[in-house]
Design a protein around this motif. Structure first.
Motif, PDB file in Angstrom:
ATOM      1  N   GLY A   1       0.797  -1.436  -0.042  1.00  0.00           N
ATOM      2  CA  GLY A   1      -0.068  -0.037   0.110  1.00  0.00           C
ATOM      3  C   GLY A   1       0.694   1.176   0.042  1.00  0.00           C
ATOM      4  O   GLY A   1       0.423   2.266  -0.071  1.00  0.00           O
ATOM      5  N   ALA A   2       2.250   1.076   0.111  1.00  0.00           N
ATOM      6  CA  ALA A   2       2.946   2.300   0.193  1.00  0.00           C
ATOM      7  C   ALA A   2       3.432   2.698  -1.122  1.00  0.00           C
ATOM      8  O   ALA A   2       4.219   3.863  -1.224  1.00  0.00           O
ATOM      9  N   LEU A   3       3.482   1.912  -2.091  1.00  0.00           N
ATOM     10  CA  LEU A   3       4.198   2.030  -3.348  1.00  0.00           C
ATOM     11  C   LEU A   3       3.151   2.450  -4.286  1.00  0.00           C
ATOM     12  O   LEU A   3       2.117   2.086  -4.329  1.00  0.00           O
ATOM     13  N   ASP A   4       3.284   3.459  -5.252  1.00  0.00           N
ATOM     14  CA  ASP A   4       2.353   3.831  -6.262  1.00  0.00           C
ATOM     15  C   ASP A   4       2.834   3.568  -7.597  1.00  0.00           C
ATOM     16  O   ASP A   4       3.938   3.830  -8.196  1.00  0.00           O
ATOM     17  N   PRO A   5       2.007   2.632  -8.215  1.00  0.00           N
ATOM     18  CA  PRO A   5       2.453   1.903  -9.772  1.00  0.00           C
ATOM     19  C   PRO A   5       2.494   3.061 -10.468  1.00  0.00           C
ATOM     20  O   PRO A   5       2.807   2.833 -11.744  1.00  0.00           O
ATOM     21  N   ALA A   6       1.586   4.075 -10.249  1.00  0.00           N
ATOM     22  CA  ALA A   6       1.488   5.064 -11.364  1.00  0.00           C
ATOM     23  C   ALA A   6       2.522   6.143 -11.352  1.00  0.00           C
ATOM     24  O   ALA A   6       2.687   7.306 -12.175  1.00  0.00           O
ATOM     25  N   GLY A   7       3.596   5.926 -10.267  1.00  0.00           N
ATOM     26  CA  GLY A   7       4.706   6.865 -10.292  1.00  0.00           C
ATOM     27  C   GLY A   7       4.626   7.857  -9.025  1.00  0.00           C
ATOM     28  O   GLY A   7       3.183   8.174  -9.008  1.00  0.00           O
ATOM     29  N   SER A   8       5.420   8.382  -8.400  1.00  0.00           N
ATOM     30  CA  SER A   8       5.186   9.422  -7.298  1.00  0.00           C
ATOM     31  C   SER A   8       4.907  10.555  -8.049  1.00  0.00           C
ATOM     32  O   SER A   8       5.099  10.802  -9.303  1.00  0.00           O
ATOM     33  N   GLU A   9       4.742  11.659  -7.227  1.00  0.00           N
ATOM     34  CA  GLU A   9       4.353  13.048  -7.445  1.00  0.00           C
ATOM     35  C   GLU A   9       5.579  13.594  -8.302  1.00  0.00           C
ATOM     36  O   GLU A   9       5.263  14.381  -9.366  1.00  0.00           O
ATOM     37  N   ALA A  10       6.665  13.092  -7.966  1.00  0.00           N
ATOM     38  CA  ALA A  10       7.800  13.802  -8.683  1.00  0.00           C
ATOM     39  C   ALA A  10       8.245  13.223 -10.066  1.00  0.00           C
ATOM     40  O   ALA A  10       9.231  13.604 -10.795  1.00  0.00           O
ATOM     41  N   VAL A  11       7.602  12.152 -10.505  1.00  0.00           N
ATOM     42  CA  VAL A  11       7.972  11.453 -11.546  1.00  0.00           C
ATOM     43  C   VAL A  11       7.845  12.278 -12.893  1.00  0.00           C
ATOM     44  O   VAL A  11       7.032  12.957 -13.247  1.00  0.00           O
ATOM     45  N   GLY A  12       9.089  12.217 -13.534  1.00  0.00           N
ATOM     46  CA  GLY A  12       8.997  12.916 -14.661  1.00  0.00           C
ATOM     47  C   GLY A  12       9.352  14.512 -14.895  1.00  0.00           C
ATOM     48  O   GLY A  12       9.516  14.979 -15.845  1.00  0.00           O
TER      49      GLY A  12
END
Length: 237
Positions: free
Chosen positions: A196-207
């Motif tokens: 539940g702690a990992l975001d498969p869509a990428g964190s807010e900082a991705v890219g």
């Protein structure tokens, strides 16, 4: 605008035009006349910067390599969960491939060996993935029985497959494609404490790029001009 600034702009325009031609027509069918016309410059201006088509292709590949390496370096240097950084860097690279024709063309030229292959970007991507997974193992982020070697093979196969499929359909590079991949993989890879702690869509900082940063094909390279002036026509190494 100084003469040096004009030379930099011309070179970047040629790299962008060449990337578009290589992507649309392939290395063999792309012509120097089409590349110079696409950049809005004369054939003489093209030959001032590049000795031949191979040198143009190498410059496209080099620009793509710098962008991809920068993404890999950021993923290794950031703090926080290594598994999340692995997810994030896959999204970041997919975003670059989707938005930047220079990155797409450069990676394809590298894989096909069109520019002589003085570098191996697939190998460098493998090292990035395996390095992050090894860090995840050291941090206790991997589930019991999960090894960086076997996991890396799966991630590499999946991400390489998406890149190849995207050559015909850029929709494969859309965020949902990688999000679905990570939704399947993360429950198998991650230690229970990370559920539940990992975001498969990428964190807010991705890219997200630093302020003022531009795509690979349009980055200012003024710092390279003095060196190039002494070897006009040679591609960057």
């Amino acid at each position: 605008m100084t003469k040096q600034d004009r030379a930099v702009r011309t070179r970047l325009a040629l790299i962008r035009s060449a990337a578009a031609q290589f992507e649309a027509r392939g290395y063999v069918r792309a012509s120097l006349a089409e590349i110079s016309a696409g950049a809005g410059v004369s054939s003489g201006a093209l030959h001032f910067h590049f000795a031949n088509k191979a040198a143009v292709a190498e410059a496209v590949e080099d620009a793509a390599a710098r962008a991809l390496r920068a993404a890999a370096v950021r993923s290794r240097c950031d703090d926080g969960c290594a598994l999340q950084r692995l997810v994030d860097v896959t999204h970041h690279v997919a975003r670059m491939l989707s938005a930047d024709g220079v990155v797409r063309a450069g990676l394809r030229l590298n894989v096909e060996g069109a520019a002589g292959r003085v570098r191996d970007l697939r190998r460098e991507w493998r090292e990035c993935v395996q390095g992050l997974l090894a860090e995840a193992e050291r941090r206790g982020e991997l589930a019991a029985g999960v090894t960086p070697q076997r996991t890396g093979a799966v991630v590499l196969a999946a991400t390489t497959g998406i890149e190849v499929l995207a050559r015909e359909d850029h929709g494969w590079l859309a965020r949902p494609s990688l999000t679905d991949l990570w939704r399947l993989l993360l429950p198998c890879l991650a230690a229970p404490r990370l559920a539940g702690a990992l975001d498969p869509a990428g964190s807010e900082a991705v890219g997200k790029e630093p302020a003022g940063r531009q795509p690979a094909g349009s980055e200012p390279v003024a710092q390279d001009v003095p060196a190039e002036a002494g070897r006009a026509g040679l591609a960057l190494r």
